[in-house]
Design an enzyme around this catalytic site. Structure first.
Site, PDB file in Angstrom:
ATOM      1  N   GLN A 113       4.054   8.269 -15.580  1.00  0.00           N
ATOM      2  CA  GLN A 113       2.698   7.899 -15.180  1.00  0.00           C
ATOM      3  C   GLN A 113       1.926   7.301 -16.355  1.00  0.00           C
ATOM      4  OE1 GLN A 113       1.216   8.219 -11.946  1.00  0.00           O
ATOM      5  NE2 GLN A 113      -0.249   6.866 -12.949  1.00  0.00           N
TER       6      GLN A 113
ATOM      7  N   CYS B  10      -3.895   9.519 -11.390  1.00  0.00           N
ATOM      8  CA  CYS B  10      -2.484   9.215 -11.084  1.00  0.00           C
ATOM      9  C   CYS B  10      -2.224   9.133  -9.587  1.00  0.00           C
ATOM     10  CB  CYS B  10      -1.583  10.250 -11.744  1.00  0.00           C
ATOM     11  SG  CYS B  10      -1.811  11.932 -11.144  1.00  0.00           S
TER      12      CYS B  10
ATOM     13  N   ASP C 287      -7.269  14.439 -12.428  1.00  0.00           N
ATOM     14  CA  ASP C 287      -6.107  14.714 -11.568  1.00  0.00           C
ATOM     15  C   ASP C 287      -6.509  15.895 -10.670  1.00  0.00           C
ATOM     16  OD1 ASP C 287      -3.509  14.880 -10.522  1.00  0.00           O
ATOM     17  OD2 ASP C 287      -2.638  15.795 -12.312  1.00  0.00           O
TER      18      ASP C 287
ATOM     19  N   ARG D 262      12.664  14.797 -10.545  1.00  0.00           N
ATOM     20  CA  ARG D 262      11.322  15.387 -10.397  1.00  0.00           C
ATOM     21  C   ARG D 262      11.540  16.828  -9.998  1.00  0.00           C
ATOM     22  NH1 ARG D 262       5.897  13.387  -7.399  1.00  0.00           N
ATOM     23  NH2 ARG D 262       5.879  12.219  -9.339  1.00  0.00           N
TER      24      ARG D 262
HETATM   25  N1  NVA Z   1      -0.523  17.168 -11.582  1.00  0.00           N
HETATM   26  C1  NVA Z   1      -0.009  16.649 -10.344  1.00  0.00           C
HETATM   27  C2  NVA Z   1       0.436  15.230 -10.508  1.00  0.00           C
HETATM   28  C3  NVA Z   1       0.955  14.588  -9.255  1.00  0.00           C
HETATM   29  C4  NVA Z   1       1.474  13.202  -9.459  1.00  0.00           C
HETATM   30  C5  NVA Z   1       1.129  17.536  -9.866  1.00  0.00           C
HETATM   31  O1  NVA Z   1       1.950  17.934 -10.698  1.00  0.00           O
HETATM   32  O2  NVA Z   1       1.181  17.832  -8.684  1.00  0.00           O
HETATM   33  N1   CP Z   2       1.382   9.729  -9.374  1.00  0.00           N
HETATM   34  C1   CP Z   2       2.549  10.117  -8.834  1.00  0.00           C
HETATM   35  O1   CP Z   2       3.492  10.493  -9.520  1.00  0.00           O
HETATM   36  O2   CP Z   2       2.590  10.010  -7.479  1.00  0.00           O
HETATM   37  P1   CP Z   2       3.729  10.578  -6.513  1.00  0.00           P
HETATM   38  O3   CP Z   2       3.622  12.079  -6.539  1.00  0.00           O
HETATM   39  O4   CP Z   2       3.396   9.993  -5.176  1.00  0.00           O
HETATM   40  O5   CP Z   2       5.077  10.126  -7.019  1.00  0.00           O
END
Ligand code: NVA
Ligand code: CP
Length: 300
Positions: free
Chosen positions: A134, A259, A219, A104
């Protein structure tokens, strides 16, 4: 056989995605019935988190244990990657010791560079550009509740962000119609959008986008890494909250997904998030089951 990665939904074919979901539903039932299913006995997943996470971390870690393997959490502060060791070198070393790597991170090119230099499968656990894991959970949730999503109308309300991009890829692979409602200047990436052809329509009001929707998804307005834009985005996205009034303009049986984490009363009202059309808790739980099916596909 070349190493298979999962950086985008487009890395799997429509048939592979559908059978992955069928398998995810099966592993979910096995878990609920207490039937052991350990095809990844002895396998190790390294997980690199350069951003925060609850769902992704817990689901991959629990999923690997349930499948008989082990997951290793690596934060940038605790490994040399955070002190400037190149991602290329990290990929070569880590992949020589484990069976798959999940990352990530921020720029999508970091995920691609990791994959290019890894001898083992790499999974995108979210980049600024895409969040394909997701979508596996979201699609599983839809299939459980409504059957195949082919031909349905899905509405994305809000930012043209990593989640929106993954919905566009899902529209391509699962063959549904996607209507995006976002403020001017916050549209999804045009390069990625053009692959969807006439399955994708973009509107600059939430009301136009939500007409006839079978599924409404949103989101946060400011994603991880955009915290300093929060105030400016709150203004830009006024009129894009998923409220009961907006849901009333969708199909009467429409479902609501997010999500998570959600910001109540920003992108979604508490009433919608906690309401009868919301399936967000099932969607969150399905991260576990869908990713177990993915891990099996890539690692078993
Ligand atoms: N769009 C959000 C999704 C979090 C799971 C982000 O990238 O922070
Ligand atoms: N939806 C999602 O990816 O959640 P986290 O940021 O908690 O992993």
């Amino acid at each position: 056989m070349p190493t298979r990665h999962f950086l985008s939904l487009l890395d799997l074919s429509s048939d592979e995605l559908r059978s992955l979901i069928t398998h995810a539903i099966d592993v979910k039932q096995k878990l609920k019935r207490g039937i052991r299913h350990t095809p990844l006995n002895g396998k190790v997943l390294a997980m690199i988190f350069e951003k925060s996470s609850t769902r992704t971390r817990v689901s991959f870690e629990a999923g690997m244990s349930q499948l008989g393997g082990h997951a290793m959490f690596l934060s940038p502060q605790s490994i040399q990657l955070g002190r400037g060791e190149p991602i290329e070198d990290s990929a070569r070393v880590i992949s020589s010791m484990v069976d798959a790597i999940m990352i990530r991170t921020f720029g999508h090119e970091r995920v691609e560079t990791l994959a290019k230099n890894s001898s083992r499968p790499v999974i995108n656990g979210l980049s600024d550009h895409l969040h394909p894991c997701q979508l596996l959970a979201d699609m599983q949730t839809w299939f459980e509740l409504r059957g195949d999503i082919k031909g349905a109308t899905v509405t994305w309300i809000g930012d043209g962000n990593n989640m929106c991009h993954s919905y566009i890829n899902a529209a391509i692979r699962f063959d549904f119609n996607l209507k995006v409602g976002c403020p001017k200047g916050y549209e999804p990436d045009p390069e990625l959008s053009k692959n969807a052809g006439n399955r994708l329509q973009i509107f600059n009001t939430a009301e136009e986008a939500v007409q006839a929707a079978d599924l409404v998804v949103t989101d946060v307005f400011a994603s991880m890494g955009q915290e300093q834009e929060q105030q400016q985005r709150l203004q830009a996205f006024s009129g894009f909250q998923v409220s009961n009034d907006l849901m009333a303009k969708a199909d009467k049986d429409a479902l609501f997904m997010h999500c998570l984490p959600a910001h109540r009363e920003e992108e979604v009202s508490t009433e919608v998030l906690e309401g009868e059309q919301s399936v967000v808790w099932q969607e969150a739980e399905n991260r576990l089951h869908a990713q177990k099916a993915l891990l099996e596909l890539l690692m078993a």
